[in-house]
Design a protein around this motif. Sequence first.
Motif, PDB file in Angstrom:
ATOM      1  N   ILE A  87       2.969  -4.732   4.049  1.00 27.73           N
ATOM      2  CA  ILE A  87       1.906  -4.858   5.041  1.00 27.73           C
ATOM      3  C   ILE A  87       0.834  -5.799   4.502  1.00 27.73           C
ATOM      4  O   ILE A  87       0.421  -5.690   3.342  1.00 27.73           O
ATOM      5  CB  ILE A  87       1.301  -3.475   5.374  1.00 27.73           C
ATOM      6  CG1 ILE A  87       2.377  -2.532   5.901  1.00 27.73           C
ATOM      7  CG2 ILE A  87       0.133  -3.598   6.349  1.00 27.73           C
ATOM      8  CD1 ILE A  87       3.056  -2.970   7.178  1.00 27.73           C
ATOM      9  N   ASP A  88       0.400  -6.744   5.318  1.00 28.40           N
ATOM     10  CA  ASP A  88      -0.575  -7.769   4.938  1.00 28.40           C
ATOM     11  C   ASP A  88      -0.111  -8.598   3.746  1.00 28.40           C
ATOM     12  O   ASP A  88      -0.922  -9.189   3.039  1.00 28.40           O
ATOM     13  CB  ASP A  88      -1.953  -7.153   4.646  1.00 28.40           C
ATOM     14  CG  ASP A  88      -2.586  -6.541   5.882  1.00 28.40           C
ATOM     15  OD1 ASP A  88      -2.354  -7.066   6.996  1.00 28.40           O
ATOM     16  OD2 ASP A  88      -3.312  -5.538   5.739  1.00 28.40           O
ATOM     17  N   SER A  89       1.216  -8.599   3.494  1.00 29.20           N
ATOM     18  CA  SER A  89       1.816  -9.357   2.384  1.00 29.20           C
ATOM     19  C   SER A  89       1.242  -8.963   1.027  1.00 29.20           C
ATOM     20  O   SER A  89       1.157  -9.782   0.115  1.00 29.20           O
ATOM     21  CB  SER A  89       1.632 -10.860   2.612  1.00 29.20           C
ATOM     22  OG  SER A  89       2.264 -11.254   3.803  1.00 29.20           O
ATOM     23  N   PRO A 118       0.907  -0.002   0.119  1.00 29.78           N
ATOM     24  CA  PRO A 118       0.277   0.722  -0.975  1.00 29.78           C
ATOM     25  C   PRO A 118      -0.866   1.564  -0.413  1.00 29.78           C
ATOM     26  O   PRO A 118      -1.665   1.071   0.379  1.00 29.78           O
ATOM     27  CB  PRO A 118      -0.249  -0.378  -1.893  1.00 29.78           C
ATOM     28  CG  PRO A 118       0.433  -1.637  -1.456  1.00 29.78           C
ATOM     29  CD  PRO A 118       0.780  -1.453  -0.027  1.00 29.78           C
ATOM     30  N   GLU A 119      -0.920   2.844  -0.800  1.00 29.32           N
ATOM     31  CA  GLU A 119      -1.948   3.729  -0.255  1.00 29.32           C
ATOM     32  C   GLU A 119      -3.061   4.061  -1.250  1.00 29.32           C
ATOM     33  O   GLU A 119      -4.120   4.472  -0.838  1.00 29.32           O
ATOM     34  CB  GLU A 119      -1.313   5.021   0.229  1.00 29.32           C
ATOM     35  CG  GLU A 119      -0.372   4.809   1.402  1.00 29.32           C
ATOM     36  CD  GLU A 119       0.139   6.106   1.958  1.00 29.32           C
ATOM     37  OE1 GLU A 119      -0.184   6.401   3.115  1.00 29.32           O
ATOM     38  OE2 GLU A 119       0.848   6.832   1.230  1.00 29.32           O
ATOM     39  N   GLY A 120      -2.803   3.894  -2.534  1.00 25.32           N
ATOM     40  CA  GLY A 120      -3.839   4.203  -3.510  1.00 25.32           C
ATOM     41  C   GLY A 120      -3.248   4.560  -4.857  1.00 25.32           C
ATOM     42  O   GLY A 120      -2.027   4.575  -5.043  1.00 25.32           O
ATOM     43  N   SER A 121      -4.132   4.832  -5.798  1.00 23.01           N
ATOM     44  CA  SER A 121      -3.694   5.202  -7.152  1.00 23.01           C
ATOM     45  C   SER A 121      -4.719   6.121  -7.801  1.00 23.01           C
ATOM     46  O   SER A 121      -5.866   6.191  -7.346  1.00 23.01           O
ATOM     47  CB  SER A 121      -3.502   3.927  -8.001  1.00 23.01           C
ATOM     48  OG  SER A 121      -4.729   3.245  -8.134  1.00 23.01           O
ATOM     49  N   TRP A 122      -4.291   6.797  -8.861  1.00 22.58           N
ATOM     50  CA  TRP A 122      -5.172   7.679  -9.602  1.00 22.58           C
ATOM     51  C   TRP A 122      -4.655   7.833 -11.024  1.00 22.58           C
ATOM     52  O   TRP A 122      -3.483   7.639 -11.291  1.00 22.58           O
ATOM     53  CB  TRP A 122      -5.299   9.049  -8.917  1.00 22.58           C
ATOM     54  CG  TRP A 122      -4.019   9.809  -8.818  1.00 22.58           C
ATOM     55  CD1 TRP A 122      -3.527  10.737  -9.701  1.00 22.58           C
ATOM     56  CD2 TRP A 122      -3.031   9.716  -7.782  1.00 22.58           C
ATOM     57  NE1 TRP A 122      -2.316  11.218  -9.270  1.00 22.58           N
ATOM     58  CE2 TRP A 122      -1.991  10.618  -8.098  1.00 22.58           C
ATOM     59  CE3 TRP A 122      -2.925   8.960  -6.603  1.00 22.58           C
ATOM     60  CZ2 TRP A 122      -0.868  10.776  -7.288  1.00 22.58           C
ATOM     61  CZ3 TRP A 122      -1.806   9.128  -5.808  1.00 22.58           C
ATOM     62  CH2 TRP A 122      -0.800  10.013  -6.143  1.00 22.58           C
TER      63      TRP A 122
END
Length: 124
Positions: A87-89, A118-122
């Motif tokens: 999404i959005d390259s 990608p939705e996020g990281s932690w």
Amino acid sequence: MITNDTIWSEMQTPISVTAETTTIALQDGISLYKLNVGSTDTEVDFSTTALSQALAGGGLNVIRFEVIVSMGATVQTIEFPETVTWIDSIPPTMNAANKCYLILFTSFDGGQTWYGAPEGSWSV
């Protein structure tokens, strides 16, 4: 009428990345998969074999699932199938040790092509 239904899913047993190719075998009723990345670079494949009976029914055949990539102490390269359009390259940047990355995958054609986000990281 609006109700307060609980939306939930099961998580597949975490998959240990120990080979150059890692297959995520998609299953009905499971929408969260976890890859525990060790000391091996890997290419990830998605298998819809277990969904073949449901997909044979026709229709839109939408498949949606999330993957948690749990990076260990050493950063490894994780490659996703060429059938994924980001999404959005913007593919996920997974370049930190001891960190988890959450990625959403959706297919509108039964798994022939995928859209990844990608939705996020932690930190772990």
